[in-house]
Structures are given as structure tokens and as C-alpha cells.
Design an enzyme around this catalytic site. Structure first.
Site, mmCIF file in Angstrom:
data_model
loop_
_atom_site.group_PDB
_atom_site.id
_atom_site.type_symbol
_atom_site.label_atom_id
_atom_site.label_comp_id
_atom_site.label_asym_id
_atom_site.label_seq_id
_atom_site.Cartn_x
_atom_site.Cartn_y
_atom_site.Cartn_z
ATOM 1 N N ASP A 468 47.315 39.475 33.018
ATOM 2 C CA ASP A 468 47.259 39.382 31.744
ATOM 3 C C ASP A 468 47.192 40.852 30.765
ATOM 4 O O ASP A 468 46.907 40.925 29.850
ATOM 5 C CB ASP A 468 45.496 39.512 32.606
ATOM 6 C CG ASP A 468 45.238 40.536 33.385
ATOM 7 O OD1 ASP A 468 45.761 40.997 33.584
ATOM 8 O OD2 ASP A 468 43.881 40.706 33.484
HETATM 9 C C1 LIG Z 1 43.732 47.026 49.004
HETATM 10 C C2 LIG Z 1 43.788 47.724 48.383
HETATM 11 C C3 LIG Z 1 45.580 47.934 48.701
HETATM 12 C C4 LIG Z 1 44.135 48.610 47.449
HETATM 13 C C5 LIG Z 1 43.996 49.260 45.999
HETATM 14 C C6 LIG Z 1 44.000 49.082 44.725
HETATM 15 C C7 LIG Z 1 44.301 47.717 44.290
HETATM 16 C C8 LIG Z 1 44.540 46.242 45.281
HETATM 17 C C9 LIG Z 1 43.535 47.418 43.182
HETATM 18 C C10 LIG Z 1 43.216 48.788 42.201
HETATM 19 C C11 LIG Z 1 43.030 48.632 41.100
HETATM 20 C C12 LIG Z 1 43.263 46.733 40.861
HETATM 21 C C13 LIG Z 1 41.326 46.539 40.562
HETATM 22 C C14 LIG Z 1 43.213 46.183 39.461
HETATM 23 C C15 LIG Z 1 44.396 44.772 39.760
HETATM 24 C C16 LIG Z 1 44.847 44.526 40.827
HETATM 25 C C17 LIG Z 1 43.791 44.833 42.099
HETATM 26 C C18 LIG Z 1 43.815 46.932 42.371
HETATM 27 C C19 LIG Z 1 45.483 47.475 41.628
HETATM 28 C C20 LIG Z 1 44.990 43.935 38.476
HETATM 29 C C21 LIG Z 1 45.931 44.218 37.785
HETATM 30 C C22 LIG Z 1 44.474 42.767 38.800
HETATM 31 C C23 LIG Z 1 44.496 41.799 37.384
HETATM 32 C C24 LIG Z 1 43.136 42.056 36.537
HETATM 33 O O1 LIG Z 1 42.688 41.354 35.346
HETATM 34 C C25 LIG Z 1 43.296 43.414 36.783
HETATM 35 C C26 LIG Z 1 44.689 44.233 35.171
HETATM 36 C C27 LIG Z 1 42.008 44.100 35.590
HETATM 37 C C28 LIG Z 1 42.905 44.180 37.407
HETATM 38 C C29 LIG Z 1 43.412 45.957 36.980
HETATM 39 C C30 LIG Z 1 43.076 46.740 38.479
#
Ligand SMILES: CC(C)=CCC[C@@H](C)[C@H]1CC[C@@]2(C)C3=C(CC[C@]12C)[C@@]1(C)CC[C@H](O)C(C)(C)[C@@H]1CC3
Length: 750
Positions: A468
Site C-alpha cells: 500500500d
Molecule cells: C512485532 C514486531 C517485530 C514489532 C515491530 C513493529 C512492527 C511489526 C510494526 C510497527 C509499524 C508497523 C505497524 C507498520 C506496518 C507493519 C508492522 C509494523 C512495521 C505496515 C507497513 C503494514 C501495512 C500497513 O498498511 C501500513 C503501511 C500502514 C503499516 C505501517 C506500519
């Protein structure tokens, strides 16, 4: 330039010494007029503390610094908006001041409470100090986010858990709070009440083991040998969701070598403090599956426990050549991840584990330690409540593309005799720079998906495509380049085609789109979920938001470039729309996975459906979605959902109406061409009534979520979505009125 400490600092040095901390966070911990946010290299963010008056005078504090630290921005009050459009313009009059010089919008990205202690413990283990001011502000953050029972939760709005409380207790102690400080005493009591550190979930057990305050025997096995399995096997770790895989990777290395930091006084004290009983008499193997009830979102399955038991038997006597080969393979993949991301790593957890892994082998006097030291601060952010660790190294692309689209879609881009042109050209320049032009350096060998033409969530350097983010990044560029006549065409058609090519590689067989990669293994992999506190993490899933973003951007691309891979794009869109139809709930909602929750997903779904001609009048799906949203509108005209909606996949009302969710819901209604003005007007009124005199909106409840259970903040949403919704509603309501009084209605702006 501000000074940080780029040299390894011994854990017994003053850099980690105990501090005298005030009892509450009511008084300032540092001089807030001395903090500056430095933006560099395509959107890197580092907060610096200026130690001298000369430095302070040479580098004045700007509005961006002041806003995020919570100081008075001294921006003027604006004439009160009389129309939604004026309110949107006032919103941008404020928000344009938060745009960085390089064209993107920086911002806080806190919320989760486990990233912070991972960073502190990892740094401590790897001899990587913080400055005194960073430590003080980190302690202030923990004080400000402590719950009334003295503990911390999985995220800032969650109840206290052993994971949150245990890990952050250790963090606050390592950062310098004395054990007899009232905050430490309260946190310890809470921790003991919840069951003590023995009952911490798996990731806590792991970090504690590195520090030497838990025994490796208390962990379920994380064997590096798994990397040696044939890749075609459905349980090969390269098939797991990238975040789990990249965390498992350094964990498997560190578990394989059973790395433990050398014992010191602090470790000995912590062993006394975090266990209600005697540390030295804990039966460690019995703790592997001892997880506090309050922490459990996804309990272990029988299958996982049985497998762990088998592996524990192997662990008592691992086969040396196999262990060695597994360790070497894991190390190679760790190095590739560091190099592919220029040491930003995918996110802070794997960044800290990679750091510890490399430190454990290479020490401090080496390039990898120095490079990690340079990049570690990118995910640390100073907010009004202190210094936190963010979910990623920022949300640069995500925040920038939303406001850009808002400005173009509402017509504000051309407002005020070109007043906003410069800011939008700057944003385009940033998006141009931010596109990833190549595939990863270590590509298929490191199990990476292609990235040529992609945009990631934060910066180009971090280097991961997200479906996205690529879609919305491309859409923002199309909006800027193809709908405005004052912008240069910085991103060539060929580069847009690269984005499309990447998107087209990301569709799953059932039509949906996941986040970073294709789905590589079945949902049954969830039976092996070891992380207890999160749900649906083992493999990629199709997500309604990701799928709809791709539909929308491809549909817009197709309008402008109808000849490029037309048949592929048509087929992809059709498959994705089928998927969206399929996953709509019988009530008419979609479960959002990355924002809270149904209102968020409805906005994305509704936009994408409208682009394939499905609206309230023409599609039962769009109509049901509108009816669902209308059924959730509150008396005051707004919408309000709790983050618990995401935990339960069911609508859970928030106690308060939320500005951002109201915007999502109203935008969804407008995309669907909802024919009744009343609910839209009421939503508009609600959002206008909460606008502050400066044009800003206040911060309300947390906006985002991940892995079902963990909430995460998107504070820039309170600007981009009200501006977008109000600007759009102004035009929409006028068109509705014209329609009802007999005039024609073109509906959409583009
Ligand atoms: C469990 C672990 C390893 C924790 C670290 C945190 C990450 C997994 C999270 C933090 C930000 C996070 C929520 C994010 C995403 C995936 C998981 C993340 C990276 C994504 C990229 C997935 C796709 C979404 O549409 C969007 C783009 C909004 C998010 C952005 C942030």
C-alpha cells in the site's frame, strides 16, 4: 553540531550511572529550548540536544521542533472558518509549518511499549550508550506513560502486563533510576502482583536472557538449524511474515550461541528485584510456558508446545556441525539485512537484535557497531511526554502522501494564488527522491521481494516495499504530476511503470494483497506462533486496506496510461475487487488491520470501489457499507471506535467521538456518493467544532494498530484527514444541493 557519543561506553562508566530523578514528571527534565530535530539523507530524523549557548544561537529552534516537543508554536489564531473549505484551509495553514525543508512531514510514531525496552536492553548489552539528556527524557516518557497501578502495558493505552511492566522496569533501571525511587517501587509491586518476571512472554524471556536476568533454559528453543531446512518445506522460516522472520533470525543466532552479557552489579540487583521469589531457586525449564494471563492474546497451541518439547530434547545435546552451520547461515542473513537497509533494519526490534548479534561476534571496534550506532537514533523521537522509540524509523512516506493527496483532491493545492505551490513541489521532490530505484543488494538470496519502483513506509534507505505504500506513493505522485499544472514531471513514466510492475508481483492467488510480500505459507503456520502477545503474525495475510490501496492506485494509473500492461492491470483489479467483496462482513464492514478499525478500512474500501464504478446507487457492497457506517454514527454527528475493535474484529465503541475516525467515515460515505447530506453535514460540523484557533486539531485517542493487539500512534492523521475530509465535503455537499435542486452532478473531483 550537537554532540552524541559515537564511542562504545562501558556499562560501568558514568554513561550508565544511577541518576537523581524527580518523583514526578511535572518539572522539566531537560531544557526544552535546546532540542532540535535534524532531518537529513532523504528523511532521516535525529533529535539533538545542544549543550552550549553558542550552539543554541547558531541553530535556532523552529516550529517543527516546538510543536513536537509540546512547546508553544506561537502560530497565530486564524479567522474562524465559516465553511468546511475554510476550515480545511486553516488546517493546512497550520500543518504547512510542520513540513520539513526537504519536503516531507516528520512526526512521532510511538505507542508500542515494548520497542523502548528492547532498545535500552540491546544498547546496554552492546555497550552503546545514550546521552544524559536522552536518558532523562526516556525516563520521563516512562513516568508519563505509567498506568495508575504502577505498571506499563503492551502499548500506551493498554492495561499493565508482565511484558510491558517487566521490560520497562528493567529499562528504567538501566537508564539510571534507582531501585528505591517511588516509580521503581510502584512498578516492582505491580510486576510482582502480575506474577513477576518469570511469567514474562517469550520476547521478554529472550531479552532478559541476553542481559543475564533470565536463564536460557527458561526459553523455548529458537534453533538456528531451521535455516538449513530445504526451502521448499512449508515450515522454512523464509515463508514467515517478514517481521517475525527478521526477529527470529538474530534470535536464532543468539540462541544458538547462548549469548549472555557478562554479569555485573546491575544484573545482580535486577535478579533480586524482578522476581518475587529467589532468582537462584527458579526452576527454569518449567518457566518456558509460564506466561501471565493478562499478557496472553494468542496462547500456545498444543502443537507448538509438543514441538518445543522435542526441540528441547535436541537442545540438551545439539549436533555440533549442524548447530555451527545453522549459526553461520543465520549470521550471513543478519549481515545481509544490515547491508540491505544500510543498518536501518526492518524495524527497531530486529535492529537491536542484529546489533547484539554482531556485537557478540565482532565487538565494538568495527564497522558494523559504528554503523548501528549511527542509525539507532533514527527510531528515537522526542515528544511532549519524553523520548520514545518508534515503530519504525518514522512514517515519512505514509504521512507525506496522505497530505499531498488531500491537497490535490480538495483543490487546496491551487488555492491562495499559488501560496501552497512551493510546499507541494517540495513534497514531490521528496517523493521523487524517496522512490526505491533498484532491487535489494542481497535479493533473492536474502529472501527479499522485489523493490524496484517501490516506496516504503518510511524512507528509501530502509528499503522495504510495502504494497500500500507503493500504491499510495505512486498515487500521490500521479496526483501531483498529472492533476496540477505547476509541478515538474520529476518521476518519469518509466519509473511509474516500475511501481506498477512491483505492485503486479504482489497479488495473491485469491486476489488480495498482503503487506511486504506474497503469502508464502498457509494460515496453519499460526499454530506455531510463539509470541503470545500478538495475533496473526506468522505469515502474510491479505489485508483489505492494502488490497484497496492497490486497486485505487492502479485504477488511477490506468486512466492516465491506458496502454501499459492494460490486460494485467484489468485482471489484477478485477481479482482484488472480488476479494474485497468476499471479505465484507454481513453487516457491511471491513476489519481494518493497521488503523482503528472499521472506519479506517471503510474509507479505503469505499474509495477503491468508487473507482471501479461501485457506489451507493450501483453496488450492494457500497450501499451496505454506507448503511453500516450510518448505523454507527453517534448523536453528536461523529464516529468513535476503540482499538479493541481490532483485537476482537468486532465494532467496539470508544467512550469518546474521534475526529480522525469521523473523517474516515465521512470520506467513505462521500466516495460511495452517499445521497443524503444530513449525516455528512453532522460529521463535518463535529470536526469543525473541534478545530483549534490556530487551525490545528487536538490529539485524541490512538489511531493505529498492528498484529491485532498493539496500538500505535499516527499523530499526523489529525491533520491530513480533517483537511482532506472537510475540503472534499465542501464540494460534495454543494454538488448534492445542486443535484437536489435539479442541476447536474459530476460527483468526483477526478
Ligand atoms: C512485532 C514486531 C517485530 C514489532 C515491530 C513493529 C512492527 C511489526 C510494526 C510497527 C509499524 C508497523 C505497524 C507498520 C506496518 C507493519 C508492522 C509494523 C512495521 C505496515 C507497513 C503494514 C501495512 C500497513 O498498511 C501500513 C503501511 C500502514 C503499516 C505501517 C506500519
Amino acid at each position: 553540531m550537537a554532540s552524541v557519543t559515537p564511542i562504545p561506553v562501558d556499562r560501568d562508566s558514568p554513561a550508565w550511572a544511577q541518576l537523581d530523578i524527580p518523583e514526578t514528571a511535572d518539572t522539566p527534565f531537560t531544557d526544552y529550548t535546546r532540542w532540535r530535530l535534524k532531518v537529513s539523507d532523504g528523511g532521516r530524523h535525529i533529535w539533538h540536544y545542544l549543550n552550549t549557548d553558542e550552539e543554541t544561537a547558531a541553530w535556532p529552534q523552529n516550529t517543527i521542533d516546538k510543536y513536537w516537543i509540546g512547546l508553544d508554536t506561537e502560530l497565530p489564531s486564524l479567522p474562524k472558518a465559516k465553511t468546511p473549505y475554510e476550515a480545511a484551509r486553516n488546517g493546512y495553514e497550520f500543518y504547512k509549518n510542520l513540513q520539513s525543508d526537504d519536503g516531507h512531514w516528520a512526526g512521532e510514531y510511538g505507542g508500542p511499549m515494548f520497542l523502548f525496552p528492547c532498545t535500552v536492553i540491546g544498547s546496554y548489552v552492546a555497550h552503546m550508550a545514550f546521552t544524559l539528556q536522552e536518558r532523562l527524557e526516556m525516563i520521563r516518557y516512562l513516568i508519563n506513560h505509567k498506568n495508575s497501578d504502577g505498571g506499563w502495558g503492551l502499548h500506551i493505552e493498554g492495561p499493565s502486563t508482565v511484558f510491558g511492566t517487566g521490560m520497562n522496569y528493567v529499562a528504567i533501571r538501566l537508564l539510571g533510576m534507582k531501585a528505591d525511587h517511588p516509580i521503581a517501587v510502584g512498578a516492582r509491586e505491580c510486576l510482582h502482583k502480575l506474577g513477576g518476571a518469570a511469567a514474562v512472554p517469550a520476547w521478554g524471556k529472550f531479552f532478559f536472557s541476553l542481559l543475564g536476568v533470565y536463564d536460557w533454559a527458561g526459553n523455548n528453543p529458537v534453533p538456528p538449524e531451521l535455516w538449513l531446512l530445504p526451502e521448499w518445506l512449508p515450515i522454512h522460516p523464509h515463508r514467515w511474515w517478514i517481521h517475525v522472520r527478521q526477529v527470529f533470525l538474530p534470535m536464532s543466532y543468539l540462541y544458538g550461541v547462548k549469548y549472555v552479557m557478562p554479569e555485573n552489579d546491575m544484573v545482580l540487583q535486577l535478579r533480586e528485584e524482578i522476581y518475587p521469589d529467589n532468582y537462584y531457586s527458579v526452576n527454569w525449564p518449567a518457566q518456558r510456558n509460564n506466561i501471565a494471563k493478562i499478557d496472553l492474546y494468542t496462547p500456545h497451541t498444543k502443537l507448538y508446545d509438543t514441538l518445543s518439547q522435542f526441540l528441547s530434547v535436541y537442545e540438551s545435546c545439539p549436533f555440533p556441525p549442524l548447530r555451527k552451520a545453522g549459526i553461520e547461515r543465520a549470521y550471513q542473513l543478519i549481515v545481509w539485512e544490515d547491508e540491505n537497509t544500510d543498518y536501518q533494519c526492518l524495524a527497531p526490534v530486529n535492529m537491536m537484535l542484529n546489533l547484539v548479534a554482531r556485537f557478540s561476534r565482532e565487538g565494538v571496534d568495527c564497522e558494523s557497531w559504528r554503523k548501528h550506532e549511527i542509525k539507532r537514533r533514527d527510531s528515537m523521537w522526542l515528544g511532549a511526554e519524553g523520548m520514545m522509540v518508534c515503530g519504525t524509523n518514522g512514517s515519512q512516506l505514509w504521512d507525506t502522501q496522505f497530505i499531498v493527496q488531500a491537497m490535490v483532491d480538495t483543490g487546496l493545492a491551487n488555492d491562495g494564488n499559488g501560496k501552497y505551490q512551493q510546499s507541494l513541489v517540495k513534497a514531490l521532490e521528496w517523493l521523487d527522491e524517496g522512490q526505491i530505484r533498484e532491487n535489494p543488494k542481497h535479493f533473492e538470496c536474502a529472501y527479499r521481494h522485489r523493490t524496484k519502483g517501490a516506496w516504503g513506509f518510511s524512507t528509501k534507505e530502509q528499503g522495504y516495499t510495502v504494497s500500500d505504500c507503493t500504491a499510495e506513493g505512486m498515487k500521490a505522485v500521479l496526483y501531483l504530476q498529472n492533476y496540477l499544472d505547476f509541478t515538474p514531471k520529476l518521476v518519469s513514466e518509466e519509473r511509474l511503470q516500475d511501481s506498477v510492475d512491483t505492485l503486479l508481483t504482489m497479488q495473491n492467488p485469491d486476489g488480495g494483497f498482503a503487506s511486504y510480500e506474497l503469502i508464502r505459507a498457509g494460515q496453519w503456520s499460526e499454530w506455531l506462533n510463539p509470541a503470545e502477545v500478538f495475533g496473526n503474525i506468522m505469515v502474510e495475510y491479505n489485508y483489505p486496506e492494502c488490497t484497496t490501496s492497490v486497486i485505487t492506485s492502479l485504477a488511477i494509473f490506468r486512466k492516465h496510461y491506458p496502454h501499459y500492461r492494460a490486460a494485467d492491470i484489468d485482471r489484477t483489479i478485477r481479482g482484488a475487487v472480488d476479494y474485497i467483496h468476499k471479505v465484507q462482513s454481513p453487516e457491511g464492514g471491513w476489519v481494518g488491520n493497521w488503523g482503528i478499525c472499521f472506519t479506517y478500512a471503510a474509507m479505503f474500501a469505499s474509495e477503491s470501489l468508487s473507482l471501479v464504478g461501485e457506489t451507493y446507487e450501483t453496488s450492494k457492497y457500497a450501499r451496505k457499507s454506507c448503511e453500516f457506517l450510518i448505523s454507527k454514527q453517534r448523536e453528536d454527528g461523529g464516529w468513535g471506535e476503540s482499538y479493541k475493535s481490532c483485537e476482537q474484529s468486532l465494532w467496539v465503541e470508544h467512550e469518546n467521538t474521534q475526529i480522525v475516525q469521523t473523517c474516515w467515515a465521512v470520506m467513505a460515505l462521500m466516495y460511495a456518493k452517499y445521497p443524503h447530506a444530513g449525516p455528512i453535514e453532522k460529521g463535518v460540523q463535529l470536526v469543525m467544532s473541534r478545530q483549534l484557533p490556530t487551525g490545528a486539531w487536538p490529539q485524541e485517542a490512538i489511531e493505529g494498530v498492528f498484529n491485532k493487539s498493539c496500538a500505535i500512534s499516527y499523530p499526523n492523521f489529525k491533520f491530513s484527514f480533517p483537511i482532506w475530509m472537510l475540503g472534499k465535503a465542501d464540494r460534495y455537499l454543494k454538488q448534492l444541493k445542486e443535484k437536489t435542486s435539479g442541476h447536474s452532478n459530476s460527483g468526483q473531483s477526478h
